[in-house]
Design an enzyme around this catalytic site. Sequence first.
Site, PDB file in Angstrom:
ATOM      1  N   LYS A  50       0.249  14.466   0.895  1.00 14.21           N
ATOM      2  CA  LYS A  50      -1.130  14.679   0.450  1.00 14.21           C
ATOM      3  C   LYS A  50      -1.417  16.156   0.188  1.00 14.21           C
ATOM      4  CE  LYS A  50      -2.824  10.617   3.048  1.00 14.21           C
ATOM      5  NZ  LYS A  50      -3.507   9.749   2.062  1.00 14.21           N
ATOM      6  N   THR A  72      -8.867   6.215  -1.736  1.00 15.64           N
ATOM      7  CA  THR A  72     -10.189   5.608  -1.836  1.00 15.64           C
ATOM      8  C   THR A  72     -11.265   6.643  -1.499  1.00 15.64           C
ATOM      9  OG1 THR A  72      -9.816   4.762   0.402  1.00 15.64           O
ATOM     10  CG2 THR A  72      -9.575   3.201  -1.415  1.00 15.64           C
ATOM     11  N   HIS A  81       0.803  -1.227   0.000  1.00 19.68           N
ATOM     12  CA  HIS A  81       0.000   0.000   0.000  1.00 19.68           C
ATOM     13  C   HIS A  81       0.831   1.271   0.000  1.00 19.68           C
ATOM     14  CE1 HIS A  81      -3.902  -2.015   0.996  1.00 19.68           C
ATOM     15  NE2 HIS A  81      -3.079  -2.903   1.537  1.00 19.68           N
ATOM     16  N   LYS A 117      -8.861  13.431   4.688  1.00 21.14           N
ATOM     17  CA  LYS A 117      -7.896  12.324   4.640  1.00 21.14           C
ATOM     18  C   LYS A 117      -6.890  12.575   5.743  1.00 21.14           C
ATOM     19  CE  LYS A 117      -7.030  13.660   0.328  1.00 21.14           C
ATOM     20  NZ  LYS A 117      -7.105  12.476  -0.515  1.00 21.14           N
ATOM     21  N   ARG A 118      -6.040  11.586   6.047  1.00 17.78           N
ATOM     22  CA  ARG A 118      -4.983  11.811   7.024  1.00 17.78           C
ATOM     23  C   ARG A 118      -4.142  13.022   6.625  1.00 17.78           C
ATOM     24  NH1 ARG A 118      -4.214   7.781  10.969  1.00 17.78           N
ATOM     25  NH2 ARG A 118      -2.560   9.170  11.660  1.00 17.78           N
ATOM     26  N   LYS A 137     -15.195   7.504  -3.072  1.00 13.90           N
ATOM     27  CA  LYS A 137     -16.436   7.768  -2.329  1.00 13.90           C
ATOM     28  C   LYS A 137     -17.053   9.088  -2.785  1.00 13.90           C
ATOM     29  CE  LYS A 137     -14.266   5.337   1.417  1.00 13.90           C
ATOM     30  NZ  LYS A 137     -13.286   5.488   2.501  1.00 13.90           N
TER      31      LYS A 137
HETATM   32  C1  26Q Z   1       3.310   0.251  10.303  1.00 17.95           C
HETATM   33  C2  26Q Z   1       4.217  -0.118  11.274  1.00 17.95           C
HETATM   34  C3  26Q Z   1       4.093   0.346  12.587  1.00 17.95           C
HETATM   35  C4  26Q Z   1       3.021   1.192  12.905  1.00 17.95           C
HETATM   36  C5  26Q Z   1       2.112   1.561  11.926  1.00 17.95           C
HETATM   37  C6  26Q Z   1       2.270   1.103  10.628  1.00 17.95           C
HETATM   38  C7  26Q Z   1       1.295   1.500   9.597  1.00 17.95           C
HETATM   39  C8  26Q Z   1      -0.056   1.568   9.888  1.00 17.95           C
HETATM   40  C9  26Q Z   1      -0.964   1.950   8.924  1.00 17.95           C
HETATM   41  C10 26Q Z   1       1.715   1.812   8.316  1.00 17.95           C
HETATM   42  C11 26Q Z   1       0.798   2.189   7.349  1.00 17.95           C
HETATM   43  C12 26Q Z   1      -0.552   2.256   7.644  1.00 17.95           C
HETATM   44  C13 26Q Z   1      -1.580   2.653   6.680  1.00 17.95           C
HETATM   45  C14 26Q Z   1      -1.354   2.924   5.410  1.00 17.95           C
HETATM   46  C15 26Q Z   1      -2.432   3.334   4.503  1.00 17.95           C
HETATM   47  O1  26Q Z   1      -3.552   3.580   4.908  1.00 17.95           O
HETATM   48  N1  26Q Z   1      -2.146   3.403   3.202  1.00 17.95           N
HETATM   49  C16 26Q Z   1      -3.159   3.781   2.228  1.00 17.95           C
HETATM   50  O2  26Q Z   1      -3.799   2.591   1.790  1.00 17.95           O
HETATM   51  C17 26Q Z   1      -4.912   2.890   0.980  1.00 17.95           C
HETATM   52  C18 26Q Z   1      -5.604   1.591   0.648  1.00 17.95           C
HETATM   53  O3  26Q Z   1      -4.854   0.852  -0.278  1.00 17.95           O
HETATM   54  C19 26Q Z   1      -4.477   3.652  -0.267  1.00 17.95           C
HETATM   55  O4  26Q Z   1      -5.635   4.036  -0.965  1.00 17.95           O
HETATM   56  C20 26Q Z   1      -3.679   4.893   0.114  1.00 17.95           C
HETATM   57  O5  26Q Z   1      -3.147   5.501  -1.045  1.00 17.95           O
HETATM   58  C21 26Q Z   1      -2.544   4.516   1.049  1.00 17.95           C
HETATM   59  O6  26Q Z   1      -1.875   5.685   1.503  1.00 17.95           O
END
Ligand code: 26Q
Length: 830
Positions: free
Chosen positions: A571, A673, A372, A565-566, A677
């Site tokens: 972004k 995503t 991702h 979004k975050r 929406k």
């Molecule tokens: C990893 C290790 C330790 C702590 C936290 C994490 C961690 C947690 C969540 C790393 C990444 C995430 C989330 C990532 C994320 O939401 N990515 C998004 O995924 C979406 C679904 O595929 C995409 O549409 C977005 O582009 C992408 O940014």
Amino acid sequence: MSNANNPDYRLMRLEYLTNDAETLGNDYHRYLSYFLGRFQGCPEFYNYEALAYTIRERLMVGWRNTWADYLEPGTRRAYYMSLEFLIGRSLSNNLINLGLTGNVKTALDNYCANLEAIVEEEPDAGLGNGGLGRLAACFMDSCATLRLPVIGYGIRYEYGMFRQRINNGYQAEDPDHWLSDGNPWEIERPEYKQRIQFGGRTERYNDAQGKPRVRWVETSDVIAVPFDMPIAGYKNDTVNTLRLWKSSATNEFDLQEFNDGSYSEAVQAKNNAEHISMVLYPNDSSENGKELRLRQQYFLASSSLKDAIRIWEASGQTQYERFFAAENVFQMNDTHPTIAVAELMRILVDEKGLEWDAAWQITSKCMAYTNHTLLPEALERWPVHLFERLLPRLLEIIYEINARFLTEVARRWPGDVDRQRRMSLIEEGPVRQVRMAWLAIVGSFSINGVAALHSQLLIEGLFRDFYELWPEKFNNKTNGVTPRRWVAQANPLMSALITEKIGDGWVRDLSQLAGLKPYAEPAQREFQQRWHDTKLANKRRLAALVKAECQVDFDPTALFDIQVKRIHEYKRQLLNLLHVVHLYRRIRLGKTENMVNRCVLIGGKAAPGYIMAKRIIKMINSVAQVVNSDPEVDGKLKLAFLPNYRVSSMEIIAPAADLSEQISTAGKEASGTGNMKLMMNGALTIGTYDGANIEILDAVGAENFFLFGLRANEVEALRRNYRPWEYVEQDEDLKGVLDLIRSGHFNQWEPGIFDRVLDALLNPNDPWMTLADFRSYVAMQEQVAKAWQDQERWTRMSILNTANSGFFSTDRTMLEYNQDIWHLKSLSDD
Ligand code: 26Q
């Protein structure tokens, strides 16, 4: 019934409950009075609880039957493993999927209760950060709707994503104790608990046959207890399972220490065990080296694999080499559960007694990995010393996998030691690290990105060496969103209008929305007026939320310009903000020709440790305060920051959006995503050529999309000699905007607080190259304003966006996963 010969299920036939309004009302009333012991006039929350139980009962027969079908011997099942499932609320979604919304409303009328108010009582299940977690939830909905045997495995965090408060313009975080009033949707199943090992050491021995074996001993164990959440398919009697693990202490662990008289150590051990599922990590780009996070990952991977194996063995299977990989597939949501590769090897070799090669044959045929991210710094790595202490047996297995893998690399590219170094699962250096993405790739038969561009950039960049070795493993699966929650439930007005014209088949087959295209013809004025009125009504609903949460008045007839979004530098919420300041300057300078009234809404959480993201939130709030209170602006421009953006706020926002801001630096957003929406709900997109924006543009056509900015390859080419100040020197507007911010106009009482933000924008090493896209963004926003001035044209473009959004249903995404990766038989194929 397909399970007629399964004695467990034959013995216990269950009858479906009656779903007429009167029965529903009686049941709700029975729960309220006889179960909860509450009466009319009680706090609204109890009405929610009573109604939730009423609906939950109605899921049980389908749930049982679905399990019975999936447990048929020989059934191939998929397991979706994810550290995050961002479910949001379940009541309204279950009502939609069971088709009970209308009857429940009628039923509640008789008790003077109001469904909309009751729905608001449910806390969001915020067990995710953002896109990746919400995607997992949308996948679950689609798998149930498609009747695919997919089980979700996750963690039942006691505390979900933190609640965001705004204090003097800054983000503050409050804990999200979402379970404090109980969770009527979950069922605890202690009978399926698992024991998970940590720490200890490994020991070599010879088994009864004299075969050398390894065992993992003197471990500190933790118990994993599953809690099941029902996932109802759309009007199809299928109910799939999301199984979430809670950690708890082992009994004998307590007793042992207790008997030794070390009561406090016993309590400490219990505490440590229960910490594992205590809290979701609130970082959406990786947080490296945190021991508790690695514990969570192994806890999920191990308990889920053991459970899947228990289920498989319970259906009478014993022949691992012949049938395990044929009947089980594990989809890993990013690298977070990737330790599963080594854990499955451990179980097969150490516990089931398989030879290494046989175990590897199985493992590498049933693991699949979804990536991702394109940000190299976000690729997960764990210090070897941490692994050694926490998971010593798994580290040995990773070393063995690596040794065999590097032999293969050396055979393929003799003497290419640099390639071996690059591809090794272990990164050498002062602190040796395990590269989780490499482990995932080596251990999986399928590796996919989440949008066409993303998958392409992966094989050209980050994963290039692996693509050269195994091109056949790599594929793309463009993300989607579920139309049940994001259209049918969130936007009932638009849904009714669509159904009136093309029937209701679109809810399960979103490509049918194409049937709306004729209604975008100029002749269809009446339909277009109704489309416009629907949007207006939805905007009133959002305006009320903004008023309540931000004390800002949004005029529903203005252009609603939305970025939710975050908060992340890539972004580029800052680019949006620069545009707002630019519009503000134009108003102050009296250059308002061709301007339209605009309400800009920004929402999103910053990772608590991400200082720059938090400063961006402060800056949005500071600019908002000045702009909204300046009498000269006079309704032409509003800016609001919506606190605590979450799934349930998106359900209000998406239906009300006119303009969707998708403005990441090209090549950085894997998919997005939220863009889908908003499009589905009739918003037009202003966006860069990035992630799934590209596919949205393809679907809707360039004339219905506001494209701007550098392309991914141009961004990379420019990186070597990026000179941000040149954009400033050549652009009066940009210079004016930056000068105004630098002057302290938006922070009169807190001098200098935005200097660091400005410095970042002007840094030649700014990875996000915001200033390079400023001019083309502003120019495209002028096109937006022009289009908005012709309201009839805008409405037609809006209809075309919805009409062309069919591809972005997760039903399509799941069918592709199933065709290319999982190969499951749908229950509907019987
Ligand atoms: C990893 C290790 C330790 C702590 C936290 C994490 C961690 C947690 C969540 C790393 C990444 C995430 C989330 C990532 C994320 O939401 N990515 C998004 O995924 C979406 C679904 O595929 C995409 O549409 C977005 O582009 C992408 O940014």
